[in-house]
Design an enzyme around this catalytic site. Structure first.
Site, short mmCIF file in Angstrom:
data_model
loop_
_atom_site.label_atom_id
_atom_site.label_comp_id
_atom_site.label_asym_id
_atom_site.label_seq_id
_atom_site.Cartn_x
_atom_site.Cartn_y
_atom_site.Cartn_z
N GLU A 40 39.13 46.44 34.54
CA GLU A 40 40.13 45.75 35.37
C GLU A 40 40.88 46.73 36.26
O GLU A 40 41.18 46.43 37.42
CB GLU A 40 41.14 44.99 34.49
CG GLU A 40 40.53 43.91 33.61
CD GLU A 40 40.04 42.70 34.39
OE1 GLU A 40 40.17 42.66 35.61
OE2 GLU A 40 39.50 41.77 33.74
N ARG A 97 40.54 46.11 40.29
CA ARG A 97 41.76 45.60 40.94
C ARG A 97 42.54 46.71 41.64
O ARG A 97 42.88 46.60 42.81
CB ARG A 97 42.66 44.91 39.91
CG ARG A 97 41.98 43.72 39.24
CD ARG A 97 42.97 42.93 38.41
NE ARG A 97 42.28 42.04 37.48
CZ ARG A 97 42.71 40.85 37.10
NH1 ARG A 97 43.85 40.40 37.55
NH2 ARG A 97 42.03 40.11 36.23
N ASP A 105 28.11 39.67 34.57
CA ASP A 105 28.11 39.37 36.01
C ASP A 105 28.07 40.55 36.99
O ASP A 105 27.08 40.81 37.67
CB ASP A 105 29.26 38.42 36.35
CG ASP A 105 30.61 38.80 35.70
OD1 ASP A 105 30.73 39.93 35.21
OD2 ASP A 105 31.53 37.95 35.69
N GLU A 107 35.10 32.20 42.27
CA GLU A 107 33.64 32.38 42.44
C GLU A 107 32.97 31.32 43.32
O GLU A 107 32.08 31.65 44.11
CB GLU A 107 32.96 32.45 41.07
CG GLU A 107 33.28 33.71 40.25
CD GLU A 107 34.65 33.68 39.56
OE1 GLU A 107 35.23 32.58 39.47
OE2 GLU A 107 35.13 34.74 39.13
C1 DMJ Z 1 37.79 38.57 38.90
O1 DMJ Z 1 38.74 39.43 38.35
C2 DMJ Z 1 36.57 39.33 39.28
O2 DMJ Z 1 35.87 38.58 40.21
C3 DMJ Z 1 35.69 39.66 38.11
O3 DMJ Z 1 34.47 40.24 38.49
C4 DMJ Z 1 35.40 38.47 37.24
N1 DMJ Z 1 36.18 37.35 37.54
C5 DMJ Z 1 37.55 37.46 37.91
C6 DMJ Z 1 38.09 36.15 38.45
O4 DMJ Z 1 37.52 35.02 37.93
#
Ligand code: DMJ
Length: 617
Positions: free
Chosen positions: A153, A157, A284, A496
């Site tokens: 994170e 971020r 993902d 998404e």
């Molecule tokens: C986001 O923080 C990012 O896109 C992450 O890769 C996974 N999903 C969250 C939001 O849903």
């Protein structure tokens, strides 16, 4: 006496000469028929011309819509969210929109500010951006010695946010702070395998495992590639490149036969721990960064492309399924080869990724690229349908559930089992294959090639094409089976679906995607806007008779949750804004979005870097 009555005997028994008035009327009727025929022909011709023009000049069909005005409405909506953050939560991490307060859930470094910098820059919110810079100058990237920054994170971020804002604005402070943060996080790679630990104390450099000791998620392994490689390029610090490129080597060695990777890994040994594969939660963005790393390097890191190609084939072959009634195409996850039937909101980034990948894969494997483009369209539509089904004439939320459980055809021994008519398959084999999209498409290709003229396929493949939304759950109002239940019924302001809709618009220029995005924006406004910001909601799908299971009685809206995640500021509003904006400030051939929607610019490695990093092309 009506004409039709008098004409009937004429055609059957009488000579036309017998009654001149009938003849005249007949002639008139004939002329009228001609006129109708000519008009119909003209109408058909015009429709065909319009149909032909539709994909070529979509602007013709949307001229009456002022898309820039819609982009401006999104900008105002973002401003409302961010102003409330500034008012009640600055400089803490996230706004609590119901209690008009704040929470420090991501290191307490003001994640909403840093996640929002590039959105504000792109939207031209200069005063807010400048106040954000003051925060960047002041923030102390440190934590008490017993507290650990979550690496995944913090990278996507904070580091991604700083680097993107730097790339857009050229403000040196942003790069200096990104470099400082990149250094502070770097000891996270000090495990015996080189895989990152879950967290790191930026002051002491002490790494730490996550809650599941010694185990790390696949998504946490490689979702640092593009941030650290761009930082390596900007600073000339080779250690940044080498730390994250080592992970690609581990992935190359550990790639499963089906082209994918398991969701759980052992941090120390670098081994995979389970037989579970997914493109949703836990996996993902590690798939995402293969293509994005390749593109960011201006297509020079070709090993990333070969991993992307093989894993894409594996995902398309194994994880994509069709629902039994509506043929909704969706990605799911496999446990020891068995599909769970879960369709996660998180996996709705995947159609967009495929759409970006189509022109890259085409020269290498045209047949795979064709399937990718079908899968992108089909899945993007299913992701939209999850929202569209909840609109319900404006009574519903219009927002998609966090997770749906898709229906599958149940095994029937007589029909599907040994000795039955359906080919005779054991239940375990049937459970894995039933509804698998790749097999169904292959079958469709074979059949339509034989049926079509000149060996060409006719129509769109199964699971591809626009479906209508369904009003309510099965048989209640419209009698159409939905093919799913919303088993995690909340909407957490996630981006998404909008992300994929944005990419579908940019890659196909089909205005339907903008229209669907606008519908979703209106639902967001109607359902999630609160007195002090925007809030996630507990339930998106109302029961036709009883309304939302947990609702706010005063408004008959779904019950809000006291949370406005920073990713909504970084991603949801940004993708909506870019979807409607006529001029594209971050064209996809020059910018690559990190997984938190922070655009980073495509760059060329210098000669010394190519030599140092073994980049040949
Ligand atoms: C986001 O923080 C990012 O896109 C992450 O890769 C996974 N999903 C969250 C939001 O849903």
């Amino acid at each position: 006496m009506s004409n039709s009555y008098r004409l009937l005997p004429l055609s059957a028994t009488q000579s036309p000469r017998a009654d001149q008035s009938i003849l005249r009327r007949f002639s008139l009727a004939k002329w009228q028929r001609h006129r109708i025929f000519v008009f119909s022909l003209l109408a058909l011709l015009s429709l065909s011309v319009l149909n032909l023009l539709h994909p070529i000049v979509p602007a013709l069909f949307t001229r009456s819509i002022d898309w820039d005005d819609r982009a401006d409405q999104v900008r105002k909506s973002f401003l409302y969210a961010y102003s409330n953050y500034e008012r009640y939560a600055y400089p803490h991490d996230e706004l609590l929109p119901l209690s008009a307060s704040y929470v420090d859930n991501f290191n307490g470094w003001g994640v909403s500010i840093i996640d929002s910098l590039d959105t504000m820059y792109l939207m031209g919110l200069t005063p807010q951006f400048k106040r954000g810079l003051l925060h960047v100058a002041a923030v102390n990237f440190t934590l008490p010695t017993h507290v650990f920054a979550p690496f995944f994170e913090t990278t996507i971020r904070y580091l991604g946010g700083l680097l993107s804002a730097y790339a857009l604005s050229g403000e040196p402070l942003l790069l200096a702070r990104a470099d400082e943060l990149g250094e502070a996080l770097l000891p996270v790679f000090s495990s015996p395998s080189g895989l990152p630990y879950f967290g790191i104390n930026p002051k002491t450099g002490q790494p730490r495992h996550g809650a599941a000791r010694g185990r790390i998620l696949f998504a946490e392994i490689a979702s640092c590639q593009i941030e650290y490689k761009y930082l390596a390029h900007l600073t000339g610090k080779t250690k940044y490149f080498h730390a994250v490129d080592k992970i690609i080597g581990i992935m190359e060695k550990g790639q499963r036969e089906d082209g994918m990777w398991s969701t759980f890994w052992n941090t120390s040994s670098g081994e995979q721990l389970n037989d579970h594969v997914s493109v949703g939660a836990w996996a993902d963005s590690s798939y995402e960064y293969l293509l994005k790393g390749y593109l960011l390097s201006n297509r020079t890191e070709t090993r990333l492309m070969s991993l992307f190609k093989s894993s894409t084939k594996g995902i398309l072959q194994n994880l994509l399924y069709l629902s039994p009634t509506r043929s909704l195409l969706y990605p799911t996850d496999l446990n020891r080869g068995y599909p769970s039937g879960r369709f996660e909101h998180l996996s709705c980034f995947y159609p967009g990724l495929l759409a970006i990948g189509v022109p890259e894969i085409y020269p290498l494997d045209p047949a795979l690229a064709e399937k990718m483009s079908w899968a992108a369209e089909g899945m993007a539509w299913s992701c939209y349908i999850m929202y569209g089904d909840q609109v319900q004439g404006g009574r519903g939320s219009g927002l998609g559930p966090d997770e749906a459980r898709m229906d599958r055809v149940a095994y029937n021994k007589t029909l599907h089992g040994l000795g039955g008519e359906g080919g005779g398959e054991r239940q375990d084999v049937w459970e894995k294959k039933n509804g698998r999209w790749w097999d169904i498409v292959e079958e469709w290709k074979r059949e339509s090639k034989t049926a079509g003229r000149w060996g060409k396929m006719r129509g769109k493949p199964p699971g591809v094409g626009n479906l209508a939304s369904v009003w309510n759950t099965e048989t209640k109002k419209d009698g159409v089976k939905r093919d799913y239940v919303a088993n995690i019924d909340s909407y957490l302001l996630r981006p998404e679906t909008i992300e994929s809709i944005y990419i579908m618009w940019r890659t196909t220029r089909d205005p339907i995607w903008r229209e669907k995005g606008w519908e979703i924006f209106q639902s967001l406004e109607r359902t999630t806007r609160q007195k002090n910001g925007y809030a996630s909601v507990l339930s998106v799908a109302p029961d036709p008779d009883r309304g939302f299971p947990i609702s706010n009685e005063k408004t008959s809206k779904p019950m809000p949750v006291d949370s406005m995640p920073s990713y909504a500021l970084a991603e949801t509003w940004k993708y909506l804004f870019l979807l409607f904006k006529e001029d594209d400030p971050v064209p996809m051939d020059r910018w690559v979005f990190n997984t938190e929607a922070h655009p980073l610019p495509v760059f060329d490695w210098k000669d010394w870097e190519k030599a140092e990093y073994g980049i040949r092309s």
